[in-house]
Design an enzyme around this catalytic site. Structure first.
Site, short mmCIF file in Angstrom:
data_model
loop_
_atom_site.label_atom_id
_atom_site.label_comp_id
_atom_site.label_asym_id
_atom_site.label_seq_id
_atom_site.Cartn_x
_atom_site.Cartn_y
_atom_site.Cartn_z
N ASP A 141 -27.86 136.84 80.09
CA ASP A 141 -26.23 136.32 79.99
C ASP A 141 -26.16 135.83 78.48
O ASP A 141 -26.41 137.97 77.84
CB ASP A 141 -26.57 134.90 80.37
CG ASP A 141 -25.75 133.69 79.80
OD1 ASP A 141 -24.72 134.27 80.93
OD2 ASP A 141 -25.81 133.26 79.53
N HIS A 323 -25.32 135.19 89.89
CA HIS A 323 -25.70 135.17 88.40
C HIS A 323 -27.16 134.83 87.70
O HIS A 323 -27.38 136.13 86.79
CB HIS A 323 -24.33 134.40 87.55
CG HIS A 323 -24.56 133.90 86.24
ND1 HIS A 323 -24.35 135.35 85.39
CD2 HIS A 323 -25.00 133.33 84.97
CE1 HIS A 323 -24.68 134.43 83.96
NE2 HIS A 323 -24.71 133.30 83.72
#
Length: 368
Positions: A141, A323
């Site tokens: 991320d 994610h």
């Protein structure tokens, strides 16, 4: 940055002491925690680049083979709990900082002290602290964005890159926040964080547990976009979507850390995107180091269509997850990283690889 409208799934100042501190400084992490069977190390606060970073280490006996793991938002070094012991067992000195703004690391008051120059400077100084000329850097991320930026700004300090979720971001002709505002509107959370500073921070801190419980989810069913900032809406939702990514005891570690540190430090990373765009204006945009890009096939973060133009020595792996890749698919992620390290010849000689208990089901693409 190349983000779809959903973004990341949905994606004050600490006193600086002059002496290094050790011990259990993160509430919720301790030998009594049920998850400590993972053997997550104790932290040390290390002075670097004008701040102190809370750093977790494993494999100190493997001096000379550093791997640095960089978390994303809103995360914590503990997000790498599954990878740390495996990498250490494979012969690596594993270094896992809570970057500035997180955990008990320093939280400077000036927003500009969270730009890519400062964030990458912290990692360079961390290498200096340990006496390393370079290292392999792994980022998820926002941690991936920082690792890409570090490699552009300090290419001699990086010998390999592993990025999870967030691919290399093309700089383009327009500052990133300006481009997002034009394409996605003022309520898109990247834009909202910049143009309404403090609003989202306060909402997240009203009920840290509920926000993080609602955010760390997998197998989230598709939903029609709603008016407003999607992350603020998520923070206020009474019922979380999908399934939890982690156990209650693991979630408690993250909740405790953010109840103590707050969210502003991490959100200040977003508030430097256009500043970062300017700082990278005159940098050679090509990443020449060997790289591994790990995508989640159900991650709302967009894949990079032109990745190989900017990262010519990249291999691409896709995992069947969302994610929170290294937490949703811990064994597969660890295997992908270790396999890549072996293939590029960076596994220490004479050290057998640890066994991974399930096979890695991936689509692997080798790019010449």
């Amino acid at each position: 940055m190349q983000q779809q409208e959903q973004g990341h799934q949905p994606v004050g100042s600490h006193p600086d002491d002059t002496a290094t501190e050790t011990g259990q400084e993160v509430a919720g992490i301790g030998p009594q925690d049920v998850r400590m069977t993972i053997d997550f190390p104790e932290p040390t606060r290390i002075p670097v680049n004008g701040v102190h970073l809370e750093v977790f280490e494993a494999g100190r006996q493997n001096v000379g083979n550093p791997v640095v793991l960089c978390h994303g938002w809103p995360e914590h070094a503990y997000s790498w709990r599954y990878q740390v012991p495996a990498l250490a067992a494979a012969g690596y000195h594993v270094i896992v900082p809570n970057q500035r703004g997180y955990g008990t690391s320093s939280r400077p008051a000036d927003v500009t002290e969270y730009d890519i120059a400062h964030l990458s400077g912290d990692l360079v100084a961390l290498l200096d602290h340990y006496g390393y000329a370079d290292a392999t850097f792994v980022g998820h991320d926002w941690g991936a964005f920082v690792v890409w930026g570090l490699t552009l700004l300090h290419p001699d300090r990086v010998n390999g890159v592993v990025a999870l979720s967030v691919p290399y971001q093309e700089r383009g002709e327009t500052p990133w926040i300006e481009a997002m505002a034009a394409a996605l509107g003022d309520d898109f959370y990247f834009v909202h964080f910049n143009r309404r500073p403090g609003v989202a921070d306060a909402v997240f801190e009203q009920d840290t547990f509920r926000f993080l419980r609602n955010l760390y989810r997998r197998n989230v069913p598709p939903a029609a976009p709603q008016p407003g900032n999607a992350l603020i809406n998520l923070a206020r939702a009474q019922t979380p979507p999908g399934e939890p990514v982690m156990s209650d005891s693991d979630l408690a570690v993250f909740v405790s850390a953010f109840e103590s540190a707050g969210f502003t430090g991490g959100i200040n990373w977003y508030r430097n995107l256009d500043r970062n765009w300017r700082l990278l204006a005159d940098v050679d945009p090509i990443i020449r180091q060997p790289a591994l890009m790990i995508y989640g096939d159900r991650d709302p973060v967009a894949k990079a269509e032109r990745l190989t133009e900017f990262v010519p020595n990249v291999e691409v792996v896709s995992l069947d997850c969302g994610h929170w890749i290294q937490q949703e698919k811990p064994q597969e992620t660890t295997e992908a990283i270790l396999t890549w390290l072996v293939r590029r010849g960076s596994t220490p000689q004479g050290v057998p690889l640890p066994r991974v208990t399930s096979r890695c089901s991936v689509a692997r693409q080798r790019v010449a």
